[in-house]
Write a protein that holds these residues in place. Structure first.
Motif, short mmCIF file in Angstrom:
data_model
loop_
_atom_site.label_atom_id
_atom_site.label_comp_id
_atom_site.label_asym_id
_atom_site.label_seq_id
_atom_site.Cartn_x
_atom_site.Cartn_y
_atom_site.Cartn_z
N ARG A 333 0.92 -1.17 0.03
CA ARG A 333 0.14 0.12 -0.05
C ARG A 333 0.68 1.11 -0.14
NH1 ARG A 333 -2.48 -0.93 6.19
NH2 ARG A 333 -0.61 -0.38 7.29
N GLU A 334 0.38 2.23 -0.50
CA GLU A 334 1.03 3.60 -0.77
C GLU A 334 1.17 4.29 0.55
OE1 GLU A 334 0.96 7.63 -3.10
OE2 GLU A 334 -0.30 6.11 -3.67
N ARG A 335 2.32 4.77 0.84
CA ARG A 335 2.61 5.44 2.25
C ARG A 335 2.14 6.93 1.88
NH1 ARG A 335 6.42 9.12 3.61
NH2 ARG A 335 6.51 9.53 6.00
N HIS A 336 1.09 7.42 2.95
CA HIS A 336 0.48 8.68 2.79
C HIS A 336 1.43 9.62 3.60
CE1 HIS A 336 -2.85 7.36 0.40
NE2 HIS A 336 -3.12 6.56 1.47
N ALA A 337 1.74 10.59 3.06
CA ALA A 337 2.63 11.68 4.00
C ALA A 337 2.22 12.03 5.14
CB ALA A 337 2.92 12.98 3.07
N ASN A 338 0.74 12.10 5.42
CA ASN A 338 0.19 12.82 6.78
C ASN A 338 -0.22 11.45 7.59
OD1 ASN A 338 -1.84 11.38 5.33
ND2 ASN A 338 -3.26 13.06 5.56
N SER A 339 0.36 10.30 7.30
CA SER A 339 0.07 9.20 8.26
C SER A 339 1.19 8.92 9.04
CB SER A 339 -0.22 7.91 7.11
OG SER A 339 1.09 7.68 6.51
N GLY A 340 2.31 9.30 8.64
CA GLY A 340 3.39 9.20 9.72
C GLY A 340 3.95 7.87 9.67
N GLY A 341 5.25 7.76 9.75
CA GLY A 341 5.93 6.49 9.70
C GLY A 341 6.08 5.88 8.45
N PHE A 342 7.26 5.14 8.38
CA PHE A 342 7.74 4.38 7.35
C PHE A 342 7.43 2.90 7.30
CE2 PHE A 342 10.27 8.23 7.40
CZ PHE A 342 10.21 8.60 5.95
N PHE A 343 7.06 2.28 8.29
CA PHE A 343 6.95 0.88 8.67
C PHE A 343 5.51 0.37 8.27
CE2 PHE A 343 6.08 -2.60 11.66
CZ PHE A 343 6.86 -3.48 11.06
N GLY A 344 5.33 -0.70 7.56
CA GLY A 344 4.49 -1.67 7.61
C GLY A 344 3.62 -1.24 6.19
N ASN A 345 4.09 -1.04 5.05
CA ASN A 345 3.50 -0.76 4.07
C ASN A 345 3.94 -1.50 2.79
OD1 ASN A 345 2.36 1.88 4.73
ND2 ASN A 345 4.38 2.80 4.94
N SER A 346 4.73 -2.40 2.89
CA SER A 346 5.02 -3.23 1.72
C SER A 346 4.51 -4.65 1.83
CB SER A 346 6.69 -3.91 2.05
OG SER A 346 6.70 -4.77 3.10
N GLY A 347 3.60 -5.13 2.73
CA GLY A 347 2.90 -6.27 2.67
C GLY A 347 3.54 -7.33 2.57
N VAL A 348 5.25 -7.54 3.08
CA VAL A 348 5.71 -8.94 3.26
C VAL A 348 6.10 -8.80 4.65
CG1 VAL A 348 6.94 -8.26 1.02
CG2 VAL A 348 8.04 -7.37 3.19
N ASP A 349 6.24 -10.20 5.11
CA ASP A 349 6.64 -10.47 6.63
C ASP A 349 7.90 -11.39 6.37
OD1 ASP A 349 6.63 -10.74 8.85
OD2 ASP A 349 4.83 -11.89 9.12
N ILE A 350 8.76 -11.33 7.40
CA ILE A 350 10.00 -12.17 7.25
C ILE A 350 9.95 -13.34 8.53
CG2 ILE A 350 11.12 -10.07 6.44
CD1 ILE A 350 12.25 -11.10 9.84
N THR A 351 10.91 -14.22 8.03
CA THR A 351 11.03 -15.50 9.11
C THR A 351 12.56 -15.46 9.35
OG1 THR A 351 8.94 -16.44 8.33
CG2 THR A 351 10.47 -17.52 9.57
N ILE A 352 12.86 -15.77 10.58
CA ILE A 352 14.29 -15.84 10.81
C ILE A 352 14.38 -17.59 11.04
CG2 ILE A 352 16.05 -15.68 12.65
CD1 ILE A 352 14.75 -12.77 13.12
#
Length: 539
Positions: A333-352
């Motif tokens: 999803r597109e990051r909106h300038a007024n939403s704040g933050g850079f985290f949580g927009n890619s739609g991917v998750d990671i596993t260690i």
């Protein structure tokens, strides 16, 4: 593990006042924390919330969660894979410790060499060795006709396969136990086959314990079960082994073969098999084409490590790009300038993945002995210069010896259990700065392997410049640095990159909790939910 027949090659070829205030309270160099965790520092207010963090998905209900230190049981979570795209079902789902190979066998490459040439109880945090009733299967039980098995990697002491059938997909790590096999043929000797030494179950008990402890923590691989496999190999196993070896030989003609051909298995040959959930595609095979993925992959790893530090005083100690898997769980999803933050927009998750070199301990037991692999058993890990990750191994050992960021060169790592500032080196010690070193490695990997718009990369680097100044292991001694992954997450929140609500009551990452792919005797039965349990003391 020590080698006498051949040498092992490791690896594969704007300032903010809040941030300044945070770092005014941090030491000038990483300082190891005492065994007893002090919880009155500014970082803990973040780590107490980390068990709830995930990438927000629009429309997903928010479920309040208690601090894991105060809950009597882990909260189960199940992912609905009905909408999972094809990408999430492919790619490498497991890493390795030091000698890493990661590849999928081509479906068109089906040539085969001749045969001559080539329900267990719920695991406990306290003692996984108490389970002495592992079921014994044969290779046809593991992969009967109709199922697909593909060899995808070789770890330092295990072969790694992906098994797929109608019940789902699993990754299995196959470790040969001390048991007989046929002698090598002349062709196999000439080809440079060097058998991986067999292992006792106790040799990998630590990794299994850590797998069980962290399996319920979002960001860590799902542990399913383990069992013994005994007997001669199936034809499918032989074929995928040979296809893998041919593929590796084409890529690296001088590569040694460390694992015996399945043609040498006897009726008495035994393996310990550890079955894990399929976590997606290894980071090294994932295309980094969007800036949002840089933010999410980096901070998802930092958050997962911070959780594990808080829950089990965990250090991974081998977190290169082969031991991180990436999986798409929702559309970007597109990051909106007024939403704040850079985290949580890619739609991917990671596993260690892969805790073979890791360190953790049971915080519900006073003075519990930590589980830690003794890296002094093979100093080649620190003297090798075969890959960039080898420097991180040296940085870890140098920190244990010196308690600062100065990295000792390869020639300075030839004395096992050398005396450091705190006496003879011991990998039992808790030094969460090692997690910071691997986060620094990840940052550089993400920047170096980004294939998208260079303007996005420049924007990411500029925004992260202040963090990198404190993350950089080669920074000057007068530059304050992080002491743990939790410090990194705290900095990100203070900087406004991660919003507070993303850490509080946002639910959990959703991981597939299907049972083992392998059904004993092929009998149909109820496939009950299997999850790892963890005993905790009263808060």
């Amino acid at each position: 593990m020590p080698r006498t027949a051949t040498a092992r090659k490791y690896g594969k070829p704007s300032k903010r006042s809040k941030a300044e205030r945070l770092f005014a309270e941090l030491p000038q160099s990483p300082v190891r924390q005492p065994a007893v965790t002090v919880i009155d520092d500014p970082v803990t207010c973040i780590t107490e919330q980390l068990s709830a963090v995930h990438i927000e998905v629009e429309g997903e209900p928010k479920v309040p969660r208690r601090s894991p230190r105060k809950s009597a049981k882990p909260t189960p979570f199940v992912e609905d894979n009905s909408g999972t795209d094809e990408t999430s079902q492919e790619g490498d789902g497991i890493g390795h410790q030091a000698r890493h190979v990661s590849t999928e066998a081509s479906q068109n490459d089906t040539s085969v060499e001749t045969m001559a040439e080539e329900d267990c109880p719920e695991p406990s945090l306290v003692d996984s060795r108490s389970d002495t009733s592992l079921r014994i299967l044969n290779w046809d039980d593991v992969c009967p006709p109709g199922d697909r098995i593909v060899k995808i990697a070789e770890a330092s002491y295990a072969e790694v396969y992906r098994v797929t059938n109608e019940r789902g997909t699993s990754i299995i790590k196959v470790i040969r136990l001390d048991s007989p096999i046929k002698p090598k043929t002349k062709a196999q000797v000439k080809a440079g086959l060097v058998d991986e030494e067999p292992h006792a179950e106790d040799d990998i008990d630590g990794e299994l314990q850590i797998s069980e402890w962290l399996a319920h923590v979002p960001g860590f691989v799902v542990y399913k079960e383990r069992y013994i496999v005994q007997g001669k190999a199936s034809r499918q196993l032989l074929e995928t082994h040979q296809v893998f070896q041919k593929r590796m030989k084409r890529q690296d003609p001088g590569r040694a073969q460390f694992y015996p051909s399945p043609s040498r298995y006897l009726d008495e040959t035994k393996f310990l098999v550890v079955e894990l959930g399929d976590a997606g595609i290894a980071l090294e095979d994932w295309e980094l084409a969007d800036e949002s993925q840089l933010w999410d992959i980096f901070f998802l790893e930092a958050i997962a490590l911070a959780r594990a530090e808080d829950l089990a005083m965990f250090e991974h100690r081998d977190l290169h790009e082969g031991n991180i898997c990436v999986k798409r769980v929702s559309p970007p999803r597109e990051r909106h300038a007024n939403s704040g933050g850079f985290f949580g927009n890619s739609g991917v998750d990671i596993t260690i993945l892969d805790y073979g070199l890791s360190r953790a301990e049971d915080l519900s037991i006073d003075y519990a002995k930590p589980v830690a692999f003794d890296l002094e058993r093979d100093l080649g890990l620190f003297t090798s210069t075969h890959a960039s990750q080898c420097k991180v191994y040296r940085q870890m050992r140098s920190f244990l010896l010196r308690a600062d960021r100065k990295c000792i060169p390869p020639e300075g790592h030839k004395t096992p259990y050398a005396k450091g500032v705190d006496g003879p080196l011991s990998w039992d010690a808790y030094a969460p700065y090692t997690n910071v070193l691997w986060l620094a490695y990840l940052y550089e990997y993400l920047v170096d392997n980004f294939t998208g718009d260079k303007k996005q990369l420049v924007r990411f680097e500029n925004e992260m410049a202040e963090m990198w100044a404190h993350l950089d292991p080669d920074a000057n001694d007068d530059m304050p640095c992080f002491g743990s992954a939790a410090d990194v997450v705290c900095f990100a929140v203070e900087s406004g990159w991660i919003r507070e609500e993303q850490l509080i009551g946002a639910g959990t990452s959703m991981l597939d909790r299907e049972d083992s792919h392998c059904v004993e005797g092929r009998a149909e039965g109820d496939m009950s939910l299997r999850r790892s349990s963890r005993r905790r003391g009263e808060a």
